[in-house]
Write a protein that holds these residues in place. Structure first.
Motif, PDB file in Angstrom:
ATOM      1  N   GLY A 122      -0.974  -0.186  -1.298  1.00  0.00           N
ATOM      2  CA  GLY A 122       0.218   0.585  -0.933  1.00  0.00           C
ATOM      3  C   GLY A 122       1.516  -0.033  -1.419  1.00  0.00           C
ATOM      4  N   ASP A 123       1.413  -1.074  -2.227  1.00  0.00           N
ATOM      5  CA  ASP A 123       2.630  -1.663  -2.784  1.00  0.00           C
ATOM      6  C   ASP A 123       2.807  -1.143  -4.192  1.00  0.00           C
ATOM      7  OD1 ASP A 123       4.711  -3.119  -3.722  1.00  0.00           O
ATOM      8  OD2 ASP A 123       3.877  -5.088  -3.236  1.00  0.00           O
ATOM      9  N   LEU A 124       3.657  -0.121  -4.338  1.00  0.00           N
ATOM     10  CA  LEU A 124       3.841   0.489  -5.651  1.00  0.00           C
ATOM     11  C   LEU A 124       5.075  -0.052  -6.346  1.00  0.00           C
ATOM     12  CD1 LEU A 124       2.990   4.146  -4.579  1.00  0.00           C
ATOM     13  CD2 LEU A 124       1.476   2.469  -5.630  1.00  0.00           C
ATOM     14  N   THR A 125       5.771  -0.955  -5.696  1.00  0.00           N
ATOM     15  CA  THR A 125       7.027  -1.419  -6.272  1.00  0.00           C
ATOM     16  C   THR A 125       6.827  -2.505  -7.323  1.00  0.00           C
ATOM     17  OG1 THR A 125       7.241  -3.025  -4.498  1.00  0.00           O
ATOM     18  CG2 THR A 125       8.348  -0.907  -4.185  1.00  0.00           C
ATOM     19  N   ARG A 126       5.726  -3.219  -7.203  1.00  0.00           N
ATOM     20  CA  ARG A 126       5.500  -4.277  -8.187  1.00  0.00           C
ATOM     21  C   ARG A 126       4.208  -3.985  -8.933  1.00  0.00           C
ATOM     22  NH1 ARG A 126       5.811  -9.969  -5.429  1.00  0.00           N
ATOM     23  NH2 ARG A 126       4.227  -8.980  -4.158  1.00  0.00           N
ATOM     24  N   PRO A 127       4.279  -3.939 -10.257  1.00  0.00           N
ATOM     25  CA  PRO A 127       3.108  -3.549 -11.056  1.00  0.00           C
ATOM     26  C   PRO A 127       1.900  -4.438 -10.794  1.00  0.00           C
ATOM     27  CG  PRO A 127       5.024  -4.014 -12.460  1.00  0.00           C
ATOM     28  CD  PRO A 127       5.443  -4.297 -11.067  1.00  0.00           C
TER      29      PRO A 127
ATOM     30  N   PHE B  98      -3.932  -1.081   5.002  1.00  0.00           N
ATOM     31  CA  PHE B  98      -2.873  -0.645   4.102  1.00  0.00           C
ATOM     32  C   PHE B  98      -1.953  -1.820   3.770  1.00  0.00           C
ATOM     33  CE2 PHE B  98       0.907   1.480   2.640  1.00  0.00           C
ATOM     34  CZ  PHE B  98       0.516   2.729   2.181  1.00  0.00           C
ATOM     35  N   ASP B  99      -1.966  -2.193   2.495  1.00  0.00           N
ATOM     36  CA  ASP B  99      -1.120  -3.303   2.042  1.00  0.00           C
ATOM     37  C   ASP B  99       0.207  -2.723   1.564  1.00  0.00           C
ATOM     38  OD1 ASP B  99      -0.219  -5.778   1.067  1.00  0.00           O
ATOM     39  OD2 ASP B  99      -1.163  -5.440  -0.892  1.00  0.00           O
ATOM     40  N   ALA B 100       1.209  -2.793   2.406  1.00  0.00           N
ATOM     41  CA  ALA B 100       2.480  -2.125   2.096  1.00  0.00           C
ATOM     42  C   ALA B 100       3.398  -2.987   1.225  1.00  0.00           C
ATOM     43  CB  ALA B 100       3.191  -1.756   3.397  1.00  0.00           C
TER      44      ALA B 100
ATOM     45  N   LYS C 264       1.362 -10.794   2.604  1.00  0.00           N
ATOM     46  CA  LYS C 264       0.719  -9.536   3.017  1.00  0.00           C
ATOM     47  C   LYS C 264      -0.596  -9.280   2.287  1.00  0.00           C
ATOM     48  CE  LYS C 264       4.161  -7.053   1.759  1.00  0.00           C
ATOM     49  NZ  LYS C 264       5.036  -8.185   1.454  1.00  0.00           N
ATOM     50  N   THR C 265      -0.528  -9.325   0.966  1.00  0.00           N
ATOM     51  CA  THR C 265      -1.708  -8.974   0.180  1.00  0.00           C
ATOM     52  C   THR C 265      -2.848  -9.955   0.453  1.00  0.00           C
ATOM     53  OG1 THR C 265      -0.243  -8.042  -1.489  1.00  0.00           O
ATOM     54  CG2 THR C 265      -2.521  -8.479  -2.157  1.00  0.00           C
ATOM     55  N   THR C 266      -2.494 -11.222   0.486  1.00  0.00           N
ATOM     56  CA  THR C 266      -3.503 -12.243   0.798  1.00  0.00           C
ATOM     57  C   THR C 266      -4.095 -11.995   2.184  1.00  0.00           C
ATOM     58  OG1 THR C 266      -2.047 -13.757  -0.390  1.00  0.00           O
ATOM     59  CG2 THR C 266      -3.890 -14.735   0.786  1.00  0.00           C
TER      60      THR C 266
ATOM     61  N   GLU D  70      -3.061  -4.826  -9.004  1.00  0.00           N
ATOM     62  CA  GLU D  70      -4.082  -5.646  -9.678  1.00  0.00           C
ATOM     63  C   GLU D  70      -4.491  -6.834  -8.810  1.00  0.00           C
ATOM     64  OE1 GLU D  70      -2.222  -6.486 -13.495  1.00  0.00           O
ATOM     65  OE2 GLU D  70      -1.753  -4.325 -13.405  1.00  0.00           O
ATOM     66  N   GLN D  71      -3.510  -7.419  -8.176  1.00  0.00           N
ATOM     67  CA  GLN D  71      -3.797  -8.571  -7.308  1.00  0.00           C
ATOM     68  C   GLN D  71      -4.768  -8.158  -6.200  1.00  0.00           C
ATOM     69  OE1 GLN D  71      -0.432  -9.812  -4.981  1.00  0.00           O
ATOM     70  NE2 GLN D  71      -1.481 -11.621  -4.149  1.00  0.00           N
ATOM     71  N   LEU D  72      -4.509  -7.006  -5.604  1.00  0.00           N
ATOM     72  CA  LEU D  72      -5.376  -6.542  -4.525  1.00  0.00           C
ATOM     73  C   LEU D  72      -6.768  -6.203  -5.065  1.00  0.00           C
ATOM     74  CD1 LEU D  72      -5.174  -6.025  -1.453  1.00  0.00           C
ATOM     75  CD2 LEU D  72      -4.890  -3.605  -1.986  1.00  0.00           C
TER      76      LEU D  72
HETATM   77 MG   LIG Z   1       1.660  -8.108  -1.941  1.00  0.00          MG
END
Ligand SMILES: [Mg+2]
Ligand SMILES: Nc1nc2c(ncn2[C@@H]2O[C@H](COP(=O)(O)OP(=O)(O)O)[C@@H](O)[C@H]2O)c(=O)[nH]1
Length: 443
Positions: free
Chosen positions: A134-139, A186-188, A111-113, A143-145
């Motif tokens: 929009g991905d708050l589940t992984r810290p 939106f990157d969920a 997704k993020t990629t 940063e990756q985005l």
């Molecule tokens: Mg991701």
């Protein structure tokens, strides 16, 4: 991707193309092998089965085309059916602006990629793009985005830890509008597996975000599971398209061939690598073309199928043999040539055609010849020998040409007829004589 399948198809086709005639059992054998290869590549069973049945029906029902090997015709049918399998559904990204995209999928699906790839893709089209973390589940997700955003020079909207996802959706949307963005992506968040929580959260985001496009990213390597995942997501979020990621791997990749058929959701993009520019729009024709790798044969059969009325060509050949080939036939040939498009292209497709480079036909000349022949009476067209000086003058006037042009045409017709007779007695390859280009028309 799909390399094994590709190899298998290649060998099946090679076999088939060796036969002068295809029997029912040749076709059945070939299809059995193809079906096994499809299943081995992870194509959904009912899809593989239906595809093969459809091809069998078509392959056995089709009349042989003049000058086309049955094996080639089979390749063409296979090609057509695959394209059809992949081909329906709207693939264009909606034109409305601002356009909000929602990317969803399992963890690690890409997704993020893909968000970054799409952002770059739009930016290259001079659209103003922003990404929403929009991905708050992984810290590490934000940063990756952020890093990707810097790399492709696209702003990333990000909120601190603990921000409710609803706030991110609402504020992300408002900020995109405030800053005049054309596209906001939106990157969920994902999950390791499809679960009710993930889908509920996503449905909530979708209600606030109101995406114009919601794309599900599926890893091409996950095979049949991809179909299940797509179905689960589609039940909760109105998906507008699929992105198949990791199609660059050597995975079996059959999901690509069945996922749309099963879910009814069109594949819109392919991920073909890790880098932000490794994204391709999904074009079924191109995809199938690459898979089968027989573009020239397909194009040849295609044209023969569309344009050549086998019957009238046969008749023409017969008349040619019995020396009844008249100017009317000549005109029919010319029209056929015109419909077939740039002649050089067509000739280049014919195996063993001599001097491919040398053949060029002057389109303007064809028009003139057409005008002249149309100014003749049927009798004159049938028997050009009756064309005396007076008739020639009348024809020149009628067609807005000079007597010289008429004479010229008659000379060409004569030499063409001679040449065609020669060819019809045995040219360099079976089949092609019927499409032969008279030397007199070149250049
Ligand atoms: Mg991701
Ligand atoms: N080879 C290849 N790797 C990909 C592709 N798309 C994503 N990846 C990689 O897959 C991994 C997970 O991708 P990511 O975007 O973080 O997945 P997410 O968890 O769904 O956001 C990363 O290492 C990406 O570099 C692709 O099309 N080809």
């Amino acid at each position: 991707m799909l390399e094994l399948l590709q190899k298998k198809l290649e060998s099946v086709f090679r076999n088939l193309r060796g036969y002068g005639k295809l029997s029912e059992s040749n076709v059945a054998d070939a299809l059995r092998e193809i079906r096994l290869a499809l299943l081995a590549a992870d194509v959904h069973y009912p899809v593989a089965k239906q595809l093969c049945e459809e091809i069998q029906k078509k392959a056995l029902g089709k009349e042989a085309l003049a000058g086309i090997r049955p094996g080639d015709q089979f390749v063409k049918i296979f090609h057509e059916e695959l394209v059809r399998l992949l081909g329906e559904g709207e693939r264009e990204i909606r034109p409305e602006r601002p356009l909000r995209l929602l990317l969803c999928g399992l963890n690690g699906s890409g997704k993020t990629t893909t968000a970054a790839k799409l952002a770059l893709w739009f930016r290259k089209q001079r659209q103003k793009v922003a990404l929403v973390a929009g991905d708050l589940t992984r810290p590490a997700a934000r940063e990756q985005l952020q890093r990707l955003g810097e790399q492709i020079e696209v702003p990333v909207y990000s909120w601190p830890d603990g921000t409710p996802i609803e706030t991110v959706a609402r504020e992300g949307r408002a900020r995109g509008e405030r800053e005049g963005m054309d596209i906001v992506i939106f990157d969920a968040a994902g999950r390791l597996d499809v679960d009710a929580d993930l889908l509920e959260e996503l449905a909530g985001v979708a209600r606030l975000w109101e995406p114009g496009e919601s794309l599900l990213v599926v890893d091409a390597a996950t095979g049949q599971v991809a179909v299940k995942v797509a179905e689960a997501f589609a039940a909760k979020v109105p998906l507008t398209g699929l992105v198949l990621s990791r199609t660059d791997g050597d995975a079996r990749g059959g999901a690509a061939l069945s996922i749309q058929q099963v879910t009814g959701i069109p594949i819109k993009f392919l991920g073909v690598g890790e880098k932000p520019d490794a994204l391709q729009t999904f074009v079924p024709e191109r995809f199938v073309g690459r898979l089968l790798g027989m573009g020239d044969i397909v194009a040849l059969v295609d044209r023969a199928q569309e344009e050549i009325d086998a019957q009238s060509m046969e008749e023409m050949a017969k008349r040619l043999k019995s020396n009844e080939f008249g100017l009317q036939d000549f005109l029919a040939q010319l029209r056929l040539m015109k419909r077939l498009g740039p002649l050089e292209n067509l000739l280049a497709l014919l195996p063993g055609f001599p001097g491919k480079e040398a053949v060029k036909v002057d389109e303007k000349k064809i028009k003139q010849i057409e005008a002249i022949i149309l100014s003749m009476t049927p009798g004159e067209r049938r028997r050009p020998t009756i064309l005396n000086g007076r008739r020639r003058l009348r024809i020149a006037r009628g067609s807005g040409t000079q007597v010289n042009d008429v004479n010229d045409l008659l000379r060409k017709f004569d030499s063409m007829r001679k040449m065609m007779r020669r060819i019809s007695k045995g040219g360099p390859g079976k089949g092609w004589p019927k499409l032969a280009i008279p030397r007199a028309l070149r250049g």
